[in-house]
Design a protein around this motif. Structure first.
Motif, short mmCIF file in Angstrom:
data_model
loop_
_atom_site.label_atom_id
_atom_site.label_comp_id
_atom_site.label_asym_id
_atom_site.label_seq_id
_atom_site.Cartn_x
_atom_site.Cartn_y
_atom_site.Cartn_z
N TRP A 1 0.83 -1.21 0.00
CA TRP A 1 0.00 0.00 0.00
C TRP A 1 0.87 1.26 0.00
O TRP A 1 0.59 2.20 -0.73
CB TRP A 1 -0.94 -0.01 1.21
CG TRP A 1 -1.90 1.14 1.20
CD1 TRP A 1 -1.83 2.26 1.97
CD2 TRP A 1 -3.04 1.29 0.35
NE1 TRP A 1 -2.88 3.11 1.67
CE2 TRP A 1 -3.63 2.53 0.67
CE3 TRP A 1 -3.62 0.51 -0.64
CZ2 TRP A 1 -4.77 2.99 0.04
CZ3 TRP A 1 -4.76 0.97 -1.27
CH2 TRP A 1 -5.32 2.20 -0.93
N LYS A 2 1.90 1.25 0.81
CA LYS A 2 2.80 2.41 0.86
C LYS A 2 3.42 2.66 -0.51
O LYS A 2 3.51 3.80 -0.97
CB LYS A 2 3.89 2.18 1.91
CG LYS A 2 4.71 3.41 2.23
CD LYS A 2 5.82 3.14 3.24
CE LYS A 2 5.28 2.82 4.60
NZ LYS A 2 6.36 2.69 5.60
N ALA A 3 3.83 1.59 -1.20
CA ALA A 3 4.42 1.73 -2.54
C ALA A 3 3.39 2.21 -3.57
O ALA A 3 3.74 2.93 -4.50
CB ALA A 3 5.04 0.41 -2.98
N LEU A 4 2.12 1.83 -3.38
CA LEU A 4 1.06 2.25 -4.30
C LEU A 4 0.60 3.69 -4.08
O LEU A 4 0.00 4.29 -4.97
CB LEU A 4 -0.18 1.35 -4.15
CG LEU A 4 -0.12 -0.05 -4.73
CD1 LEU A 4 -1.37 -0.83 -4.34
CD2 LEU A 4 0.04 0.00 -6.24
N THR A 5 0.86 4.24 -2.88
CA THR A 5 0.26 5.53 -2.53
C THR A 5 1.27 6.60 -2.11
O THR A 5 0.87 7.65 -1.61
CB THR A 5 -0.77 5.36 -1.39
OG1 THR A 5 -0.12 4.80 -0.24
CG2 THR A 5 -1.92 4.46 -1.84
N THR A 6 2.55 6.36 -2.31
CA THR A 6 3.58 7.34 -1.97
C THR A 6 4.21 7.84 -3.27
O THR A 6 4.81 7.05 -4.01
CB THR A 6 4.65 6.71 -1.06
OG1 THR A 6 4.01 6.17 0.11
CG2 THR A 6 5.69 7.73 -0.64
N GLY A 7 4.08 9.12 -3.55
CA GLY A 7 4.53 9.69 -4.82
C GLY A 7 5.95 9.33 -5.21
O GLY A 7 6.21 8.95 -6.35
N ASP A 8 6.89 9.45 -4.26
CA ASP A 8 8.29 9.13 -4.57
C ASP A 8 8.46 7.67 -4.98
O ASP A 8 9.27 7.35 -5.84
CB ASP A 8 9.20 9.43 -3.37
CG ASP A 8 9.30 10.92 -3.08
OD1 ASP A 8 8.96 11.74 -3.97
OD2 ASP A 8 9.72 11.27 -1.97
N LEU A 9 7.70 6.78 -4.35
CA LEU A 9 7.79 5.36 -4.69
C LEU A 9 7.08 5.06 -6.00
O LEU A 9 7.58 4.27 -6.81
CB LEU A 9 7.23 4.51 -3.55
CG LEU A 9 8.04 4.55 -2.25
CD1 LEU A 9 7.34 3.75 -1.16
CD2 LEU A 9 9.45 4.03 -2.46
N ILE A 10 5.92 5.68 -6.24
CA ILE A 10 5.22 5.47 -7.51
C ILE A 10 6.15 5.85 -8.67
O ILE A 10 6.21 5.16 -9.69
CB ILE A 10 3.92 6.31 -7.58
CG1 ILE A 10 2.93 5.84 -6.51
CG2 ILE A 10 3.29 6.21 -8.97
CD1 ILE A 10 1.74 6.79 -6.31
#
Length: 166
Positions: A27-36
């Motif tokens: 979820w963090k990877a799907l919803t964090t701009g820097d990770l996206i």
């Protein structure tokens, strides 16, 4: 029978994988701009809030400027994220033709991790044949990248749990 209008043929891209990460990590990877930005493209203005509008920039073609206009449709933390995905221009055929689709990510707890299901729906054929073919291959790479980046998501401080605003 022959006087009935035929509905356009629509197709969906569906990918279903199990990743060795907790749903909170995915979820963090799907919803964090820097990770996206690391597993797909840098979002501009993304927040995981229903109604939020944001964009992605990809390669322009013909009359299309390469801008993908998105709007968050559904958010259930650690379970589901869905957004509209629109792009293209009416003067383009093939790459850059008009596209009005929906991307849905679903996360379900699985043995040894999380089942990640991506459904990119609404490709109208034959008008969106090129996008459907290209994105079918492209999403496979994106999902592999998501798996790799998710491994880094736990290392982010809590202050980065929300997407970067531009």
């Amino acid at each position: 029978m022959n006087d009935q209008r035929r509905e356009p043929d629509t197709q969906s891209i569906v990918l279903d994988e199990v990743f060795p990460h907790a749903s909170e990590t995915i979820w963090k990877a799907l919803t964090t701009g820097d990770l996206i930005a690391r597993w797909m493209m840098a979002p501009r203005g993304f927040e995981p809030v229903v109604g939020n509008r944001f964009t992605f920039q990809t390669t322009p073609a013909g009359e299309w400027d390469g801008l993908i206009h998105c709007q968050v449709l559904d958010v259930v933390p650690c379970e589901r994220l869905s957004y509209r995905w629109r792009g293209g221009h009416s003067d383009n055929l093939g790459y850059g033709a008009p596209l009005d689709t929906v991307v849905t990510w679903t996360l379900v707890k699985a043995d040894h991790g999380t089942r990640v299901r991506l459904v990119h729906s609404g490709f109208v054929l034959p008008k969106n044949d090129t996008a459907f073919r290209n994105m079918s291959e492209g999403w496979k790479k994106v999902v592999r990248n998501l798996d790799a980046v998710a491994g880094d998501a736990d290392a982010l401080p809590a202050s980065h749990d929300h997407a970067t605003r531009h």
